[in-house]
Design a protein around this motif. Structure first.
Motif, PDB file in Angstrom:
ATOM      1  N   HIS A 111      -4.275 -25.951 -14.126  1.00  0.00           N
ATOM      2  CA  HIS A 111      -5.184 -25.679 -15.238  1.00  0.00           C
ATOM      3  C   HIS A 111      -4.938 -24.306 -15.869  1.00  0.00           C
ATOM      4  CE1 HIS A 111      -9.055 -25.847 -17.393  1.00  0.00           C
ATOM      5  NE2 HIS A 111      -9.181 -24.576 -17.057  1.00  0.00           N
ATOM      6  N   HIS A 115      -3.829 -23.281 -19.744  1.00  0.00           N
ATOM      7  CA  HIS A 115      -4.435 -22.351 -20.708  1.00  0.00           C
ATOM      8  C   HIS A 115      -3.360 -21.571 -21.485  1.00  0.00           C
ATOM      9  CE1 HIS A 115      -8.754 -22.541 -20.621  1.00  0.00           C
ATOM     10  NE2 HIS A 115      -8.791 -22.542 -19.307  1.00  0.00           N
ATOM     11  N   SER A 136     -11.803 -16.665 -18.726  1.00  0.00           N
ATOM     12  CA  SER A 136     -12.835 -17.654 -19.041  1.00  0.00           C
ATOM     13  C   SER A 136     -13.945 -17.544 -18.018  1.00  0.00           C
ATOM     14  CB  SER A 136     -12.227 -19.051 -19.016  1.00  0.00           C
ATOM     15  OG  SER A 136     -11.996 -19.422 -17.678  1.00  0.00           O
ATOM     16  N   HIS A 139     -11.918 -18.219 -14.678  1.00  0.00           N
ATOM     17  CA  HIS A 139     -10.748 -17.457 -14.221  1.00  0.00           C
ATOM     18  C   HIS A 139     -10.514 -16.197 -15.042  1.00  0.00           C
ATOM     19  CE1 HIS A 139      -9.935 -21.744 -15.238  1.00  0.00           C
ATOM     20  NE2 HIS A 139      -9.783 -21.224 -16.430  1.00  0.00           N
ATOM     21  N   ASP A 301     -11.735 -25.127 -22.413  1.00  0.00           N
ATOM     22  CA  ASP A 301     -10.983 -26.156 -21.696  1.00  0.00           C
ATOM     23  C   ASP A 301     -10.728 -27.346 -22.623  1.00  0.00           C
ATOM     24  OD1 ASP A 301     -11.043 -24.539 -19.536  1.00  0.00           O
ATOM     25  OD2 ASP A 301     -12.482 -25.735 -18.388  1.00  0.00           O
TER      26      ASP A 301
END
Ligand SMILES: [Zn+2]
Lengths: 333, 237
Positions: A111, A115, A136, A139, A301
């Motif tokens: 993931h 990004h 985010s 993270h 996302d």
């Protein structure tokens, strides 16, 4: 090559169709935010339930919108980590079954790597090497990307993710959830005149810590309320936001210097923050490097970034095994 | 009809293929809690080994539990992917009803069990008529002593089935004495081909494609919802 991407690692159910890793044919995002709002954060079991309820309709719609037939899809990609295990398994299982049914390869995507690829969708001219900051609610990672598929994790948060700190500060200031956009808007009407944390304990490293700044805001607000004094909400928002952006910029521009790259990218929900964007873009211009940020829809996302990343990953490393397990704590190395 | 059955509601996952009323294959696989990542590979290998192909299928059927929430969701997501990808209808079947098909048909009552939280089980009551389970009481959450007491009151012999007997079989035997009998070995695990048969019968009856509507049998709200409801009730007062 047409790649179908699926993203279900947190509270957005997303399906997208991307051509050759760069061109978005469809990009559907179904946010569950309203279902989680009353709980003040994402409820993992509820998120997993929601993903399963809508996943098949989203896949159908992602093909229907651009008028693509299932047999035209060449590759299926899905996030396999990091994220919430229950949600990850829904998207991953769906993707594996589609790959079986269509007899096309399946690729598992990290993931956080995904990004980074939001920028490749938004900027056709973008190429590595580059330094990317992914920030985010889930993270905060500073990554050196030498080429497609090759990463060095330079630094990350030691406690809260940057977006998480925004959420908590917004809550204590009585703003809405998620906190980022509320603080961003309010900060524009305030003065960043409050020093929340005296010194940067991780100065000189590439790591981040946001819990100190967050706690300082919380303590100050409680202190003022106890004394019955007015809380300077706008000034607090502005001060908090400036301090976060300052810390992020410090790590990012030192990394750019150390890695001698000419390209800087940001991604993730906090990359939509207006002060972060204007500060980074001005500083990049001053240093003569190129600065890239995705449009807001690709900051949050989404599955477009998963499909794009899946495509480049497939070119570089081939298909993943259908036995690939979900990896809630997947690292980027 | 050519029907695929998938069940991932318990510790052992099942995949079965039934064509023209006969079992082509029936596979079982121990799955890690919350795992079941191996199921797509199991399906792929079983088709390859038996010389069959997914394209032959007419219908996908999946066990909707009750059982492991995560497990059931994985089974349903795989089922949805296959059904959408192959352009086939999907139907959901209670896993406990499929489990009841393992019961000896002379048993007066079959009680299918699945693991729930500590001290509780999911239980459904069935009678097997001509090889098909007829529901006597739908799947519900029971405290084990309460379930035993109610079945004792019933006064009929009961055949218990389910993996969870490892943990609670002794309690049931102590409470129900000679009225209780227990499934042995594979009888306690869902057979994917049985589930496919049950799904096929449902499809013939309803002709309703549940691809976009099928839901796991949760039987329980999430912890967060329960806490929130409790809080709002108090706030109302
Ligand atoms: Zn993310």
């Amino acid at each position: 090559m047409l790649c179908l991407g699926i993203e279900t690692s947190c509270d957005e159910t997303a399906v997208a169709l991307v051509e050759d890793g760069r061109k978005i044919r469809s990009n559907l995002i179904l946010s569950q935010i309203e279902r989680h709002q009353k709980f003040g954060g994402v409820v993992p079991e509820l998120a997993a339930r929601c993903h399963l309820e809508v996943i098949s309709q989203l896949v159908a719609e992602a093909l229907r919108q651009p008028g693509v037939l299932p047999r035209e899809v060449d590759l299926v990609a899905a996030t396999y980590g990091p994220g919430l295990i229950g949600g990850l398994l829904v998207g991953l299982s769906m993707a594996k079954a589609l790959s079986l049914a269509w007899q096309v390869p399946f690729v598992g995507v990290n993931h956080v790597e995904g990004h980074i690829y939001a920028n490749f969708l938004a900027h056709p001219e973008l190429e590595p090497p580059l330094v990317c900051l992914t920030v985010s609610g889930g993270h905060t990672q500073l990554i050196y990307m030498a080429e497609h598929g090759t990463y060095e994790l330079l630094g990350q948060t030691r406690d809260d993710a940057a977006g998480e700190a925004f959420d908590k500060v917004a809550r204590v200031l009585g703003l809405g959830y998620p906190g980022g956009p509320f603080i961003d808007r309010l900060a524009q009407t305030g003065q960043p005149n409050l020093t929340l944390v005296q010194h940067d304990a991780l100065a000189g490293t590439y790591d981040f810590s946001f819990s100190g700044i967050k706690t300082a805001v919380v303590n100050l607000v409680h202190h003022l309320r106890q004394k019955g004094e007015a809380v300077p909400v706008a000034d607090l928002a502005a001060s908090f936001q400036r301090q976060v952006v300052t810390v992020l910029a410090d790590r990012v521009f030192r990394a750019v210097e150390a890695k001698k790259v000419k390209t800087l990218a940001v991604s993730g929900g906090v990359a939509a923050n207006s002060q972060l964007r204007s500060f980074f873009s001005a500083e990049a211009a001053r240093r003569g490097i190129q600065f890239f940020a995705p449009p807001p829809v690709l900051c949050t996302d989404n599955a477009g970034m998963i499909a794009a990343c899946g495509y480049f990953r497939y070119l570089k490393k081939g298909a993943s095994s259908l036995a690939l397990p979900a990896a809630p704590r997947l690292r980027l190395d | 009809m050519r029907v695929l059955g998938i069940d991932t509601s318990a510790r052992i996952g099942a995949v079965g293929y039934r064509a023209g009323g006969r079992t082509v294959f029936s596979e079982q696989l121990a799955i890690k809690p919350g795992g079941s990542e191996q199921i797509p590979v199991l399906i792929e290998e079983a088709f390859a080994r038996t010389g069959h192909h997914l394209r032959e299928l007419d219908l996908i059927t999946v066990g909707v539990g009750p059982g492991s929430y995560t497990g059931v969701r994985v089974g349903l997501a795989i089922g949805k992917g296959l059904a959408f990808g192959l352009g086939l209808p999907l139907v959901g079947v209670p896993s406990l009803a499929a489990l009841a098909m393992n019961g000896r048909s002379e048993a007066a009552l079959i009680c299918s069990l699945a693991k729930s939280r500590q001290g509780e089980v999911y239980a459904g009551l069935y009678r097997n008529t001509q090889g098909f389970p007829v529901e006597v009481a739908p799947p519900a959450i029971w405290e084990v002593p309460r379930l035993a007491a109610v079945l004792k009151e019933e006064g009929r012999p009961v055949l218990f089935l389910g993996e969870v007997l490892d943990e609670i079989g002794q309690d049931l035997a102590a409470a129900l004495k000679e009225a209780a009998s227990f499934g042995r070995g594979p009888e306690n695990i869902v057979d994917g081909a049985n589930l496919a048969a049950l799904g096929e019968a449902k499809w013939e009856r309803t002709q309703t494609n549940e691809l976009d509507t099928v839901l796991p049998l949760y039987l329980r709200r999430t912890e967060a919802e329960v806490r929130w409801a409790e809080r709002s009730c108090r706030a109302d007062v």
